[in-house]
Design a protein around this motif. Structure first.
Motif, PDB file in Angstrom:
ATOM      1  N   SER A  34      -7.414  14.066 -31.244  1.00 33.09           N
ATOM      2  CA  SER A  34      -6.403  14.379 -32.254  1.00 33.09           C
ATOM      3  C   SER A  34      -6.798  15.645 -33.016  1.00 33.09           C
ATOM      4  O   SER A  34      -7.950  16.078 -32.972  1.00 33.09           O
ATOM      5  N   SER A  39      -2.034  14.081 -36.269  1.00 35.44           N
ATOM      6  CA  SER A  39      -0.631  14.256 -35.895  1.00 35.44           C
ATOM      7  C   SER A  39      -0.432  14.436 -34.402  1.00 35.44           C
ATOM      8  O   SER A  39       0.552  13.951 -33.856  1.00 35.44           O
ATOM      9  N   GLN A 145      -1.387   9.461 -28.772  1.00 38.06           N
ATOM     10  CA  GLN A 145      -0.197   9.857 -29.527  1.00 38.06           C
ATOM     11  C   GLN A 145       0.552   8.638 -30.041  1.00 38.06           C
ATOM     12  O   GLN A 145       1.051   8.631 -31.161  1.00 38.06           O
ATOM     13  N   GLY A 146       0.597   7.571 -29.244  1.00 33.74           N
ATOM     14  CA  GLY A 146       1.221   6.332 -29.713  1.00 33.74           C
ATOM     15  C   GLY A 146       0.522   5.786 -30.943  1.00 33.74           C
ATOM     16  O   GLY A 146       1.163   5.357 -31.915  1.00 33.74           O
ATOM     17  N   LEU A 148      -1.369   7.562 -33.055  1.00 30.69           N
ATOM     18  CA  LEU A 148      -1.164   8.513 -34.156  1.00 30.69           C
ATOM     19  C   LEU A 148       0.224   8.345 -34.769  1.00 30.69           C
ATOM     20  O   LEU A 148       0.388   8.419 -35.993  1.00 30.69           O
ATOM     21  N   ASP A 149       1.227   8.116 -33.917  1.00 32.30           N
ATOM     22  CA  ASP A 149       2.586   7.886 -34.418  1.00 32.30           C
ATOM     23  C   ASP A 149       2.634   6.623 -35.276  1.00 32.30           C
ATOM     24  O   ASP A 149       3.308   6.579 -36.303  1.00 32.30           O
ATOM     25  N   ARG A 150       1.898   5.594 -34.861  1.00 32.14           N
ATOM     26  CA  ARG A 150       1.834   4.358 -35.653  1.00 32.14           C
ATOM     27  C   ARG A 150       1.154   4.625 -36.994  1.00 32.14           C
ATOM     28  O   ARG A 150       1.601   4.124 -38.037  1.00 32.14           O
ATOM     29  N   GLN A 152       1.210   7.389 -38.628  1.00 30.11           N
ATOM     30  CA  GLN A 152       2.198   8.117 -39.428  1.00 30.11           C
ATOM     31  C   GLN A 152       3.210   7.150 -40.042  1.00 30.11           C
ATOM     32  O   GLN A 152       3.555   7.266 -41.218  1.00 30.11           O
ATOM     33  N   THR A 153       3.661   6.184 -39.246  1.00 30.47           N
ATOM     34  CA  THR A 153       4.597   5.176 -39.756  1.00 30.47           C
ATOM     35  C   THR A 153       3.958   4.362 -40.869  1.00 30.47           C
ATOM     36  O   THR A 153       4.596   4.085 -41.896  1.00 30.47           O
TER      37      THR A 153
END
Length: 166
Positions: A34, A39, A145-146, A148-150, A152-153
């Motif tokens: 990352s 991000s 990425q999955g 990292l997206d979590r 962020q959520t």
């Protein structure tokens, strides 16, 4: 070293550190790293596997070079949610790594990550030969990425909860 949930990850990673994503295969280990803001996942060259001791040394050296503070490792759960031999092998890998590093691990459901990575590489018109070389790192990037997206959520949910209580 500890195994964390994705919800615990960010509080255990020191400022300025990155997070690694791993796609553990029988012949290779796909790696993605990352950015410091958690991000974006960036693929790295795969590690060819041999013996665990050698694999672990190579992996820890690569992770150190990228200032990694935690590892998200793909957990190859079956499509029906059951855990087969590959999940057991992944958990054994993490247990063995516990003896060698203080880095925390997070298991991440990797169902369809390789399929998604291959589709992305095909979409970029990558030749079959080059896809074979890059697929594991692309899958690691997809896994990371999955996660990292979590993260962020989770940050956005915390912001909403924090703002609504003031």
């Amino acid at each position: 070293m500890t195994v964390l949930t994705i919800e615990q990850l960010e509080e255990h990673v020191a400022d300025g550190k990155t997070v690694a994503g791993l796609d553990l295969g029988t012949k290779t280990i796909g790696i993605a790293i990352s950015d410091r803001g958690f991000s974006f996942a960036n693929p790295r060259p795969v590690l060819r596997r041999s013996k665990f001791t050698h694999d672990a040394q190579d992996l820890l050296k690569a992770l150190s070079a990228d200032n990694v503070g935690a590892i998200v490792i793909g957990l190859p759960v079956n499509m029906d949610g059951s855990e087969g031999p590959r999940v057991q092998a992944t958990r054994a890998f993490v247990r063995n790594m516990e003896k060698l590093t203080e880095l925390p691990f997070v298991y991440w459901d990797e169902r369809l990550s390789t399929v998604a990575a291959e589709r992305a590489l095909i979409g970029m018109d990558v030749s079959r030969q080059k896809r074979a070389e890059r697929i594991d790192s692309a899958a690691a990037a997809f896994i990371l990425q999955g996660a990292l997206d979590r993260l962020q959520t989770l940050r956005q949910e915390a912001d909403v909860d924090g703002n609504s209580s003031t």
